[in-house]
Design an enzyme around this catalytic site. Structure first.
Site, PDB file in Angstrom:
ATOM      1  N   GLY A 168      32.109  17.684  40.177  1.00 34.29           N
ATOM      2  CA  GLY A 168      31.706  17.119  41.453  1.00 34.29           C
ATOM      3  C   GLY A 168      32.863  16.948  42.411  1.00 34.29           C
ATOM      4  N   CYS A 169      34.054  17.337  41.989  1.00 34.63           N
ATOM      5  CA  CYS A 169      35.232  17.248  42.858  1.00 34.63           C
ATOM      6  C   CYS A 169      35.576  18.653  43.355  1.00 34.63           C
ATOM      7  CB  CYS A 169      36.420  16.679  42.088  1.00 34.63           C
ATOM      8  SG  CYS A 169      36.159  15.005  41.474  1.00 34.63           S
ATOM      9  N   ALA A 170      35.953  18.746  44.610  1.00 29.09           N
ATOM     10  CA  ALA A 170      36.350  20.042  45.160  1.00 29.09           C
ATOM     11  C   ALA A 170      37.656  20.506  44.520  1.00 29.09           C
ATOM     12  CB  ALA A 170      36.507  19.951  46.673  1.00 29.09           C
TER      13      ALA A 170
END
Length: 136
Positions: free
Chosen positions: A49-51
Site C-alpha cells: 500500500g506504499c508507493a
C-alpha cells in the site's frame, strides 16, 4: 495525549514556521535512524500500500511494542521515524487507541503529504495495529 518523543516532534514543528523546514526535519529524523538489517527486508516485513518500498520490523517484549523500519524514499524513512515517536514504547493494548490521524494532524502532515504518501502512512499504521492486536 501522545508520549514524550512524539510531543517533542510536535514542539519542534511548532518552532519551525516554514513547511519546507518541517519537511527537512522529517527527512533528518529518518536519516538519524539506524538502517534496517538487509536480512529483515523480506516479504513478511514489507508494507503493501506504499508507493515506496517500506519495511517495518515490529518487536514486542513484555507487552511493549517497538519497531524498526526502512524505506527507499527519504521522506518515507522520516515518516517511519515520526511513527516510531508516536508508537514505539507503547503497551500493545494502547496501540489501537492512538488516533494517528489526529496526532499526525497536529504536525500538519495531513495537508502536506501527497495522496500516495498519506495512503502509505495509513498502511504503516494499520500494520502496527495488526501486530499489536495479534499480540494483545
Amino acid at each position: 495525549m501522545a508520549q514524550e518523543p512524539f510531543e517533542e516532534v510536535v514542539e519542534t514543528f511548532e518552532f519551525l514556521d516554514d513547511w519546507e523546514d518541517r519537511y527537512r526535519h522529517v527527512i533528518d529524523m529518518g536519516k538519524a535512524m539506524d538502517p534496517l538489517d538487509d536480512a529483515l527486508k523480506v516479504p513478511a516485513t514489507k508494507v503493501d500500500g506504499c508507493a515506496s518500498q517500506v519495511w517495518l520490523h515490529p518487536k514486542i517484549e513484555q507487552g511493549i511494542l517497538t519497531f524498526d523500519g526502512e524505506s527507499d524514499a527519504m521522506i518515507v524513512r522520516g515518516l517511519i521515524a515520526v511513527l516510531k515517536a508516536l508508537y514505539s514504547g507503547l503497551p500493545v493494548a494502547e496501540i489501537g487507541k492512538v488516533d494517528a490521524v489526529a496526532e499526525l494532524g497536529r504536525l500538519g502532515l495531513n495537508e502536506h503529504l501527497s495522496a500516495q504518501r498519506s495512503n502509505g502512512v495509513r498502511a504503516m499504521v494499520e500494520r502496527l495495529r495488526q501486530v499489536a492486536a495479534a499480540a494483545a
